[in-house]
Write an enzyme that holds these catalytic residues in place. Structure first.
Site, PDB file in Angstrom:
ATOM      1  CG  ASP A   1      86.977  62.627  33.504  1.00  0.00           C
ATOM      2  OD1 ASP A   1      86.785  63.855  33.633  1.00  0.00           O
ATOM      3  OD2 ASP A   1      86.396  61.760  34.182  1.00  0.00           O
TER       4      ASP A   1
ATOM      5  CG  ASP B   1      91.134  55.991  33.294  1.00  0.00           C
ATOM      6  OD1 ASP B   1      91.476  57.178  33.116  1.00  0.00           O
ATOM      7  OD2 ASP B   1      90.661  55.566  34.374  1.00  0.00           O
TER       8      ASP B   1
ATOM      9  CD  GLU C   1      83.884  57.806  34.268  1.00  0.00           C
ATOM     10  OE1 GLU C   1      84.950  57.309  34.674  1.00  0.00           O
ATOM     11  OE2 GLU C   1      83.379  58.847  34.723  1.00  0.00           O
ATOM     12  CD  GLU C   2      87.381  55.263  31.460  1.00  0.00           C
ATOM     13  OE1 GLU C   2      87.421  55.615  32.634  1.00  0.00           O
ATOM     14  OE2 GLU C   2      87.680  56.030  30.511  1.00  0.00           O
TER      15      GLU C   2
ATOM     16  CG  ASP D   1      84.364  54.773  36.969  1.00  0.00           C
ATOM     17  OD1 ASP D   1      84.222  55.900  37.504  1.00  0.00           O
ATOM     18  OD2 ASP D   1      85.329  54.476  36.233  1.00  0.00           O
TER      19      ASP D   1
ATOM     20  CG  LEU E   1      91.599  52.746  37.828  1.00  0.00           C
ATOM     21  CD1 LEU E   1      91.650  51.504  38.723  1.00  0.00           C
ATOM     22  CD2 LEU E   1      92.908  52.853  37.073  1.00  0.00           C
ATOM     23  CG  ASP E   2      85.341  56.552  40.671  1.00  0.00           C
ATOM     24  OD1 ASP E   2      84.708  57.203  39.831  1.00  0.00           O
ATOM     25  OD2 ASP E   2      85.534  56.950  41.835  1.00  0.00           O
TER      26      ASP E   2
ATOM     27  CD  GLU F   1      81.200  58.185  39.284  1.00  0.00           C
ATOM     28  OE1 GLU F   1      80.497  59.069  38.771  1.00  0.00           O
ATOM     29  OE2 GLU F   1      82.439  58.314  39.427  1.00  0.00           O
TER      30      GLU F   1
HETATM   31  P1  P6P Z   1      86.238  66.480  41.609  1.00  0.00           P
HETATM   32  C1  P6P Z   1      86.644  60.905  39.994  1.00  0.00           C
HETATM   33  O1  P6P Z   1      86.795  61.542  38.739  1.00  0.00           O
HETATM   34  C2  P6P Z   1      85.202  61.086  40.421  1.00  0.00           C
HETATM   35  O2  P6P Z   1      84.345  60.553  39.467  1.00  0.00           O
HETATM   36  C3  P6P Z   1      84.975  60.470  41.790  1.00  0.00           C
HETATM   37  O3  P6P Z   1      85.744  59.349  42.022  1.00  0.00           O
HETATM   38  C4  P6P Z   1      85.340  61.584  42.730  1.00  0.00           C
HETATM   39  O4  P6P Z   1      84.627  61.516  43.953  1.00  0.00           O
HETATM   40  C5  P6P Z   1      84.953  62.835  41.959  1.00  0.00           C
HETATM   41  O5  P6P Z   1      84.939  62.483  40.564  1.00  0.00           O
HETATM   42  C6  P6P Z   1      85.963  63.931  42.161  1.00  0.00           C
HETATM   43  O6  P6P Z   1      85.499  65.048  41.415  1.00  0.00           O
HETATM   44  O7  P6P Z   1      85.392  67.431  40.807  1.00  0.00           O
HETATM   45  O8  P6P Z   1      86.203  66.792  43.093  1.00  0.00           O
HETATM   46  O9  P6P Z   1      87.645  66.303  41.114  1.00  0.00           O
END
Ligand code: P6P
Length: 338
Positions: free
Chosen positions: A63, A69, A92-93, A113, A115-116, A275
């Site tokens: 990403d 982040d 994650e970072e 993570d 800042l998810d 996650e």
């Molecule tokens: P998509 C955010 O990047 C994440 O890790 C989660 O927070 C979220 O549920 C999912 O990915 C969203 O993924 O493919 O729907 O954009």
């Protein structure tokens, strides 16, 4: 009702001490809470402090990293490394694990993570922090292997939702799930939800998934979502795209959240250690189900999966029996042995 002033504030520190009598765990949860308070300040001031936008780098998932982040990650790493109770960190970072220097290390290993859902930050949609806590294995001085274990070894899991309120939800292994709201007037997380439980009857008829992936889904997942759309009694579609927001709503309102394995992502997209496992522990201990769906030829509990590397992925289907069973029924119809 007249405003009351609480002289016996049920703070996070008091709850952790009363629940565990583990002083190191109190210190750890305090370090996590403090970092989330600082992240709150950064997230809420992002527009003012020009923290929106990209940092110009990418993370372990590939990403594009947002400025927030990087900042949130630095905040958590600094708080945990200097807490004196951690020995291994996985973020994650960060591509590689962070090994805490011997003089500062302690018994906990934390995956997080910071800042998810941060792709949502620039448009002011809820984001979150997710964490899972393990203890070093007996005799270990703290290596990544202490974290490459199934969720059965996770001792504490939680998330913080940065939304209209800042709310932390966490549970200790085998315990109940509790919620704490940040009271900005005193800078403390205060106990506001006691023993959160997934609605016994399955709750509101809500399905939550990224239907943009439906072309790659297994037939059973496609058919499951079609049954949720049944014209006579359709479910509502709700998908924020921030896991913390989608899971928090699912626990409180009911319904089902799906990020399944598919032809494009055969192991799913979400990350197991920071996650899948934390959310699975919370959902299960709130009375729900945390399944992989059909994964490597069988239906599995997310908490039974063993990460083969720190950024291992996992499919996730989370909800109550009513809706998760409806998905299993579709796999049975496809001839799978569920
Ligand atoms: P998509 C955010 O990047 C994440 O890790 C989660 O927070 C979220 O549920 C999912 O990915 C969203 O993924 O493919 O729907 O954009």
């Amino acid at each position: 009702m007249a405003e009351t002033f609480d002289v016996d504030t049920p703070t996070l520190n008091r709850f952790v001490m009363a629940s565990t009598h583990d002083h190191d765990l109190v210190i750890l949860m305090n370090a996590i809470a403090t970092s989330c308070k600082i992240i709150t300040s950064a997230v809420q001031r992002a527009g003012i402090s020009k923290l929106y936008g990209l940092a110009g780098e990418t993370n372990s998932t590939g990403d594009d990293q947002k400025k927030l982040d990087i900042l949130s990650n630095d905040i958590m790493i600094n708080a945990l490394v200097n807490s004196g109770v951690c020995s291994v960190l996985v973020s994650e970072e960060n591509e590689d694990p962070i090994i805490v220097p011997a003089g500062k290390s302690g018994k906990f290993c934390v995956a997080f993570d910071p800042l998810d859902g941060s792709s949502n930050i620039d448009c002011n949609v809820s984001v979150g922090t997710i964490f899972s806590v393990y203890e070093r294995s007996p005799g270990s001085g703290g290596t990544v292997d202490d974290l490459l274990r199934s969720g059965a070894h996770c001792i504490c899991a939680g998330y913080v939702a940065y939304s209209s309120a800042v709310e932390m939800v966490f549970t200790f292994r085998g315990g109940d799930v509790h919620g704490f709201c940040l009271d900005s007037t005193i800078g403390e997380f205060v106990h506001t939800r006691v023993k959160m439980m997934f609605p016994e009857d399955g709750g509101k008829k809500i399905y939550s998934c990224n239907e943009g992936n439906s072309h790659w889904w297994d037939q059973a997942i496609k058919d499951s979502v079609e049954t949720f759309k049944d014209e006579k009694n359709p479910y509502a579609a709700r998908y924020v795209g921030s896991m913390v927001a989608d899971i928090h709503r699912t626990i409180l309102y009911g319904g089902i959240y799906l990020y399944p394995a598919d032809a494009k992502s055969p192991k799913g997209k979400l990350r197991l250690l920071y996650e899948g496992i934390p959310m699975a522990m919370i959902i299960e201990q709130a009375g729900g189900i945390a399944s992989t769906g059909m994964f490597n030829g069988k239906i599995q509990r997310v908490l039974d999966l063993v990460p083969d590397e720190i950024h291992a992925k996992c499919p996730i289907i989370m909800g109550g029996k009513r809706d998760v069973q409806a998905v299993y029924d579709q796999f049975t119809k496809q001839g799978f042995d569920v």
